[in-house]
Design an enzyme around this catalytic site. Structure first.
Site, PDB file in Angstrom:
ATOM      1  CG  HIS A  34      -1.686   1.023   1.376  1.00 56.51           C
ATOM      2  ND1 HIS A  34      -3.008   1.179   0.797  1.00 56.51           N
ATOM      3  CD2 HIS A  34      -1.933   2.323   1.897  1.00 56.51           C
ATOM      4  CE1 HIS A  34      -3.779   2.326   0.722  1.00 56.51           C
ATOM      5  NE2 HIS A  34      -3.033   2.968   1.608  1.00 56.51           N
ATOM      6  CG  HIS A  96     -10.413   4.361   2.179  1.00 59.01           C
ATOM      7  ND1 HIS A  96     -10.850   4.672   3.462  1.00 59.01           N
ATOM      8  CD2 HIS A  96      -8.942   4.465   2.391  1.00 59.01           C
ATOM      9  CE1 HIS A  96      -9.990   4.909   4.391  1.00 59.01           C
ATOM     10  NE2 HIS A  96      -8.943   5.122   3.588  1.00 59.01           N
TER      11      HIS A  96
END
EC number: 6.3.5.3
Length: 725
Positions: A34, A96
């Site tokens: 990430h 998200h």
């Protein structure tokens, strides 16, 4: 959280000792997929990120792009366009995805909050949001639960902070069932003098934390986002999801604007992935500096927090600022004015990144190694197989109803009517059109915004599907008379350790990069989200693109038809290729993906000019659902269309989704033909009518007619509202 053995070996070699628990956790998060882009960074050099309009490219919290001058800001404009503009915009996008599966409301809401703070950290004021959302099949109860929760979270947060959500997309596809995608983009506005970056400037400057108190929410969010979703993720991973407070974010927006206006900030970084540890270490690493942070100084909202929790919690609505010592008191005054917490947590140094807690050193590492030392993954790729042609022969009327009434192609009014898309009084064209149009009155500029992807396209052909996504977004802008300026991408994929998944992901990167380069649209920033894999399998490779374009003024041709005027179809037709179409999604089968146009850049440039021509009455992009959906969307109770199609294959003509096509209704068809001569073919389809009916006559082998009135079309296209209300 645990640091992989191979990574631990590198850390031990660099430090000359075992890492402390806090260091190990910090490395584990900042070296995650990430944060470090370990699987995707080797591919991202394909993107062209440069251009004379690019002020800050990839690598900061958001990109910064200079607006071309269209006037002097008084609304009159300058015909020669000679005046230089000192207006910049910021562009950012983030995903998200995993948090929105675990907790759709808070996961989506904090996605909005995070991308808005990325905007603030560049010194900009947020002026527009887009949301691109992807869910499992609409008729599944769990998909609807996620869909409703995500939309509620986005609308709640965006409406509360007063930033309009002006566009985006919603797609339903069975392969998102176990892992939805929530991609949010934000555009901000600033003057050249107000630009702030995340590069720490000077040893001795103070590090000041402003915003909400730090709690325990969001612990390990970065590492959580770098793993496949487990079957029990909705319960077991709930602590990794942040909880948003939009009212505090609104105060933070206004406080940040005041701090920027008074020139009190040397650098800034929002607290997102990896919390304070991520923001502060990345800031000083960019300046090749260090920091000394006393963690107990951080204002907290929960008792007895330990060093690791303070360092890595991803509590929302927090900013880290570098401030000259003489300005600290004024920063504190402004924070108090807006009822925000404020802590002087340390200072910038020349050496290592050091964190202490109650007198004990818990972190002492080289900041640059922490941020850039993660090794890149060398992964195998496997190209997708060539599709066979296996086409269903569905009844034409049934196919029209199914495609026009599909949740993916139907009206998204149920979604965008929950968003305040007019707050800020800049929105000239709002959601539901090909692109939004925002008024930048400071430079008499219209800013067009388009965002989205097409999972059917990239499932069928990752590389060419991604090219088509880029071209479609550019076409959307040009349909409003805007010339594309820049783009940011959110590249979503499954588990990259699977060769076939990584092959598809590599394809969307190459395709998006190539078409954006062809269109001379620099990709100035973005986000990568991998490991979107669950017990249901991997998601389709999904290259969400948010693209902006500019034009003089804020007026644009409508999407809906008028009772008069000739209707023209402009663009190359590939009627005998239905790959990636909603028709195949509804009825099954496979086919090759439609060919892309020969001159896409010239097509977009010419369309932007023609859209604003005096004779142009309406313009609409032809994309998802093909010509059938585009025609249906143009019909209203005030105006219909009488169309004649010369084709041997009505299904191919109506439902193929070849990119780079547009419908233009005009009173001067000859001017349109002259403009597109040598660029793209132009075919007359028919005319506008005053009966509110879409009538399609097929003139070749079939000699049949398909007709639907505005009420029937409206009923077909309102499936989402009908089912959810």
């Amino acid at each position: 959280m645990s640091l992989a053995d191979s990574d631990r070996e590198l850390v031990v070699e660099e430090l000359g000792r075992d890492p402390t628990p806090a260091e190990a956790a910090l490395f584990e998060n900042l070296w995650s997929e990430h944060c470090a882009y370990r699987s995707s960074r080797p591919l991202l050099s394909a993107f062209d990120s440069e251009g004379e309009q690019v002020v800050v490219g990839p690598g900061d919290d958001a990109a910064v792009v200079a607006l071309p001058a269209h006037g002097d800001g008084d609304g009159d404009g300058n015909e020669d366009g000679s005046e230089e503009s000192d207006q910049y915009i910021t562009m950012g996008i983030e995903s998200h995805n995993h948090p929105s599966y675990v907790d759709p409301f808070d996961g989506a809401a904090t996605g909005v909050g995070g991308i808005v703070r990325d905007t603030l950290s560049m010194g900009a004021y947020p002026i527009a949001l887009t949301d691109s959302l992807y869910f499992g099949e609409f008729d599944r109860e769990h998909s609807r639960y996620l869909f409703e929760g995500v939309v509620e979270g986005i609308s709640h947060y965006g409406n509360c902070i007063g930033v309009p959500t002006v566009g985006g997309s919603v797609d339903f596809h069975p392969d998102y069932e176990g892992n939805p995608l929530v991609n949010v983009a934000c555009v901000g506005l600033l003057s050249a003098d107000d630009l702030v970056t995340a590069v720490a400037q000077q040893p001795g400057n103070k590090l000041v934390l402003v915003g909400n108190g730090t709690g325990r929410d969001g612990l390990g969010g970065a590492s959580f986002a770098s793993e496949d979703l487990a079957e029990d993720a909705e319960t077991e991973d709930r602590p990794a999801v942040q909880v948003g407070d939009p009212y505090t974010e609104k105060l933070l927006i206004e406080a940040n604007e005041e701090l920027v206006a008074e020139n009190l900030l040397e650098s800034a970084r929002d607290l997102g992935a990896a919390g304070l540890g991520g923001a502060s270490s990345e800031m000083v690493a960019k300046g090749r500096l260090g920091a000394h942070i006393e963690l107990e100084r951080v204002h907290q909202r929960e008792p007895n927090m330990n060093a690791l929790e303070i360092l890595l919690a991803e509590s929302q609505e927090r900013m880290c600022y570098e401030v000259e010592p003489g300005n600290v008191d004024r920063v504190r005054e402004i924070a108090e004015k807006y009822d925000l917490g404020c802590s002087v947590i340390g200072e910038v140094t020349e050496e290592n990144y050091v964190c202490t807690f109650e007198g004990e050193t818990v972190v002492d590492v080289d900041a640059y190694f922490l941020g850039e030392g993660a090794p890149m993954n060398d992964l195998e790729t496997e190209s997708p197989p060539e599709p066979e042609t296996d086409l269903p022969d569905a009844d034409l009327e049934a196919a029209f109803d199914a495609v026009v009434g599909s949740p993916s192609t139907a009206s998204k009014r149920w979604v965008y009517r929950q968003y305040d898309h007019e707050v800020g009084v800049r929105t000239s064209v709002g959601p539901g059109d090909d692109a939004a149009l925002i008024a930048i009155r400071e430079s008499d500029t219209g800013l067009a915004i388009s965002a989205g992807a097409a999972p059917n396209w990239t499932s069928a052909d990752p590389e060419n599907g991604a090219k088509a996504v880029a071209l479609e977004n550019a076409t959307n802008l040009a349909a409003k008379g805007a010339t594309p300026l820049a783009a940011v991408d959110c590249l979503n994929g499954g588990n990259p350790e699977k060769p076939e998944v990584y092959g598809g992901f590599s394809g969307i990167v190459d395709g998006l990069a190539e078409m954006c380069s062809t269109l001379s649209v620099p990709v100035v920033g973005g986000n990568v989200s991998l490991y979107n894999d669950s017990v249901s399998g991997p998601i389709p490779p999904t290259p969400t693109l948010a693209m902006v374009g500019t034009k003089a003024g804020y007026e644009a041709p409508p999407l809906e038809a008028t009772p008069e005027g000739e209707l023209l179809l402009v663009g190359q037709r590939d009627e005998f290729a239905l790959g990636g179409s909603e028709y195949l999604a509804q009825f099954g089968g496979t086919d090759r993906f439609p060919a892309l146009p020969d001159e896409p850049a010239a097509f977009v440039e010419t369309l932007a000019d023609i859209a604003d021509a005096d004779g142009t009455l309406a313009v609409h992009d032809v994309s998802h659902g093909g010509l059938a959906v585009a025609l249906a969307e143009m019909v209203s109770s005030n105006a219909g269309l009488a169309v004649s199609l010369s084709t041997a294959d009505p299904r191919g003509a109506l439902f193929n989704e070849a990119a780079g096509r547009v419908l233009i209704q005009t009173t001067d068809s000859e001017a349109v033909r002259e403009a597109f001569d040598g660029v793209a073919p132009v075919v007359s389809l028919g005319r506008g009518t005053d009966d509110g009916t879409l009538s399609i006559e097929f003139t070749d082998d079939t000699a049949s007619t398909l007709a639907a009135d505005a009420d029937t079309i409206r009923e077909l296209r309102s499936i989402i509202e009908t089912e959810l209300e």
